[in-house]
Design an enzyme around this catalytic site. Structure first.
Site, PDB file in Angstrom:
ATOM      1  CB  CYS A   1      38.509  48.617  44.247  1.00  0.00           C
ATOM      2  SG  CYS A   1      38.622  50.299  44.833  1.00  0.00           S
TER       3      CYS A   1
ATOM      4  NE  ARG B   1      40.591  55.466  51.945  1.00  0.00           N
ATOM      5  CZ  ARG B   1      39.304  55.166  51.785  1.00  0.00           C
ATOM      6  NH1 ARG B   1      38.380  56.000  52.264  1.00  0.00           N
ATOM      7  NH2 ARG B   1      38.940  54.069  51.164  1.00  0.00           N
TER       8      ARG B   1
ATOM      9  CD  GLN C   1      37.999  49.874  53.089  1.00  0.00           C
ATOM     10  OE1 GLN C   1      38.665  49.434  52.157  1.00  0.00           O
ATOM     11  NE2 GLN C   1      37.145  50.870  52.938  1.00  0.00           N
TER      12      GLN C   1
ATOM     13  CG  ASP D   1      37.222  46.452  50.205  1.00  0.00           C
ATOM     14  OD1 ASP D   1      36.031  46.534  49.862  1.00  0.00           O
ATOM     15  OD2 ASP D   1      38.116  47.205  49.787  1.00  0.00           O
TER      16      ASP D   1
ATOM     17  CG  HIS E   1      36.219  44.656  45.066  1.00  0.00           C
ATOM     18  ND1 HIS E   1      37.124  44.683  46.103  1.00  0.00           N
ATOM     19  CD2 HIS E   1      35.863  45.948  44.839  1.00  0.00           C
ATOM     20  CE1 HIS E   1      37.321  45.945  46.478  1.00  0.00           C
ATOM     21  NE2 HIS E   1      36.566  46.727  45.720  1.00  0.00           N
TER      22      HIS E   1
ATOM     23  CE  LYS F   1      28.576  56.485  48.511  1.00  0.00           C
ATOM     24  NZ  LYS F   1      29.812  56.795  49.253  1.00  0.00           N
TER      25      LYS F   1
ATOM     26  CG  HIS G   1      33.645  48.812  44.351  1.00  0.00           C
ATOM     27  ND1 HIS G   1      34.987  49.129  44.360  1.00  0.00           N
ATOM     28  CD2 HIS G   1      33.239  48.968  43.064  1.00  0.00           C
ATOM     29  CE1 HIS G   1      35.372  49.471  43.143  1.00  0.00           C
ATOM     30  NE2 HIS G   1      34.325  49.382  42.337  1.00  0.00           N
TER      31      HIS G   1
END
Length: 642
Positions: free
Chosen positions: A333, A362, A380, A382, A384, A464, A510
């Site tokens: 992000c 991570r 991911q 991912d 945005h 979320k 997100h």
């Protein structure tokens, strides 16, 4: 005088304080025997809880979800008591409820063996037969520390010392065993009807690899033996479907010590990965997402400005170079905000939907990693969405429509929605959180979808909606999410020119549908037991010759299908056809094309499925159309049919 309102709408009036157990007795002897706990004005309490004022009361039994949680929580104490009766020198640490069961961590001088587990389980049954009453008591911290120091329970002393605040603590005792616990618990040990200890594993004290290794004993408990037997059958089925075993057997991926928690994808596994990525790319493009790519290594100061360093420092890998500290990207992000910030944006540019198949790292403790399901390196799907506040609901609604279509294509029809609200540790004002939570609630309500509330489970920057799949074994797999974030764009200087000419901060949504590719592929492997739908199968077709005379025709068939974009191989080994059919059936290849002399003469192939179904003889062109039709179905078939 107090009035108790029951779930059926009736009320009972009492002229003196009564316990939950007393109220259950007043209703009926059967309910009194079944009572495990109570819910008073929404709060779960012991049956010994004294009712002294008007309230709403529900009597909790084994038939209630809350009842199962009480049983499992209490069964953890039952197990700990049995362990200490058998092994007095064992120290108990922490023992929470988990999905479908419980565990307790013990400090003990030697590893527990399968024989030990059986002895512990037998001892648990002895304690059940004793029907020991379970008492709740309150104790000061000083007295509790003194008590556990006298017992030699150093871990309990450390736990109590680390609890913030100075209020008294609650404890539960059954016979000689006592432990710190908020409760509630069953009223006596005779309430347990069906339990089983399932496994033992290592676990670091407080989950920190720097601490000593403890032993974690897992167990499960249910309201009756039938439910326990059904669960154990599901466990047995889950063992057969373990993605790690199937991944090795089908040569999809592997792990090794030189790269802990990081996947080595083999050609077949990578084919699945690429098929999913290609599908998601085309779908996101059709929904006006712009695909980007951002760096893996970013100066640590960006993570400090975004708030991630404060929240995720322990999970971030970092490296120093040329007197600068960098973090290996743990999420995408902040980098997406940097892309948005390049060039002044207008309200006409919004919503701007950025997508990245972002590779993240991570730190996960070594004891918590689990095949593809929990890794240190993952990708991911991912995205945005930068939009005006007025567009939040429409963007969330469009995302949910896309998400449900994707899950259906992968063969998942039962989706669970949960709204997670502000956590205790967060950034942003309460006013922003109020707006964010309201926007998500309204988006859920406007779509008429059932959802659950998870108070305090939101991300540190915003609330979320979590989207969880229910797989073929009834397990809940949390995958997708959409989060409303007013804070990070402001912290990182994102702005756009509004219609009135003023500069405003966009809202940042997100979103992810699959979550991590690695975990989602693990879910798919177990859901389908490796027999992936034709569109996802790493090899969709294998062409098999009976003798060497058909080899050239098999190569022609393979090339024809490959040219059409299908994933196809030819097995031309000098092996018996029955052997080759069995081998590729075990490899879960959807279609097997057998070629003998007759097929060569007629320019056809004999088509079999991995389920053993004979589809007859087809021309290559007809089979190609049949395969196209199967691929077009995606995963929209029943798992049992595969």
């Amino acid at each position: 005088m107090s009035s108790v309102r029951l779930p059926d709408g009736s009320s009972r009036t009492f002229d003196k304080p009564l316990s939950v157990a007393d109220v259950a007795t007043s209703i009926g002897a059967g309910l009194a025997r079944a009572a495990l706990a109570g819910r008073v004005d929404g709060v779960l309490v012991d049956t010994s809880f004294l009712i002294e004022k008007d309230c709403d009361l529900a009597i909790i039994t084994e038939r209630d979800a809350d009842g199962l949680e009480v049983i499992r929580h209490s069964c953890a104490h039952l197990m700990a008591q049995a362990v200490q009766r058998l092994f007095p020198e064992a120290q108990v640490t922490i023992g929470p409820v988990i999905e479908d069961g419980f565990f307790y961590d013990f400090a003990f001088e030697r590893p527990f063996t399968p024989d030990d587990l059986q002895k512990i389980e037998d001892k648990m049954r002895e304690i059940v037969a004793e029907n020991l009453p379970v008492h709740r008591s309150i104790m000061s911290r000083a007295d509790a520390i003194s008590m556990f120091e006298g017992m030699g329970e150093k871990y309990k002393v450390e736990i109590i010392a680390s609890i913030p605040g100075d209020e008294d603590l609650s404890f539960y005792q059954q016979g000689e065993f006592i432990d710190l616990c908020r409760g509630p618990h069953v009223p006596e040990t005779g309430k347990f009807k069906a339990f089983k200890l399932t496994s033992v594993a290592g676990a670091y004290w407080r989950g920190d690899a720097k601490n000593e290794m403890l032993q974690r004993i897992y167990g499960t408990a249910w309201g009756d033996k039938k439910a326990l037997d059904q669960y154990l059958q599901r466990l047995e089925e889950a063992e057969k479907r373990d993605h790690r075993k199937i991944g090795k057997r089908l040569e999809l991926f592997h792990f090794q010590e030189e790269a802990p928690g990081m996947v080595f994808w083999h050609p077949k596994g990578w084919a699945i990965y690429q098929a999913i990525q290609s599908y998601m790319q085309s779908l996101q493009k059709a929904n006006d997402y712009l695909e980007i790519r951002t760096p893996q290594l970013v100066d640590y100061s960006l993570w400090e400005r975004s708030g991630h360093a404060d929240k995720f420092a322990d999970q971030m890998f970092s490296v120093e170079s040329e007197n600068r500290l960098y973090a290996i990207k743990p999420m995408n992000c902040p980098c997406h905000v940097q892309v948005f910030n390049q060039g002044l944006k207008s309200y006409r540019d919004l919503p701007m939907r950025l997508a990245e198949f972002g590779s993240c790292h991570r730190y996960e403790p070594s004891g918590s990693m689990h095949g593809l399901m929990r890794v240190r390196s993952f990708t991911q799907d991912d995205g945005h969405i930068f939009c005006a506040e007025s567009s939040i609901q429409s963007e969330v609604a469009a995302f949910m429509k896309l998400l449900f279509a994707v899950y259906k294509d992968f063969g998942f029809d039962e989706i669970i929605l949960r709204l997670s609200t502000r956590p205790e540790k967060r950034v942003g004002s309460d006013e922003l959180w109020d707006k964010s939570e309201l926007a998500l609630k309204q988006a859920l309500q406007s779509n008429g979808l059932p959802w659950e509330l998870l108070p305090g489970e939101g991300a540190f920057y915003g609330p979320k909606i979590e989207f969880s799949l229910k797989d073929c074994m009834g397990r809940i797999q949390q995958c997708g999410t959409i989060q409303v974030d007013f804070s990070m764009p402001e912290r990182l200087g994102a702005q756009f020119v509004a219609e009135d000419g003023s500069k405003q901060t966009p809202v940042m949504l997100h979103r992810a549908i699959l979550g991590s590719f690695e975990r989602f592929i693990g879910v798919l492997i177990e859901h389908y037991a490796g027999a992936l739908p034709a569109w996802l199968a790493p090899e969709q077709v294998v062409v098999l010759n009976i003798t060497d005379k058909q080899a050239d025709f098999c190569r022609t068939v393979k090339k024809s299908l490959s040219d059409k974009g299908f994933r196809v191989s030819a097995d031309l080994r000098n092996e018996k056809i029955g052997f080759k059919i069995r081998e590729h059936t075990m490899q879960k290849t959807p279609f097997l094309l057998v070629v003998g002399d007759r097929e060569v003469e007629t320019g056809t192939v004999s088509v079999r499925t991995r389920a053993g179904e004979d589809l007859g003889t087809m021309t290559v062109e007809n089979f190609s159309r049949h395969l196209e039709s199967e691929v077009a179905k995606f995963g929209r078939t029943q798992v049992s049919d595969l």
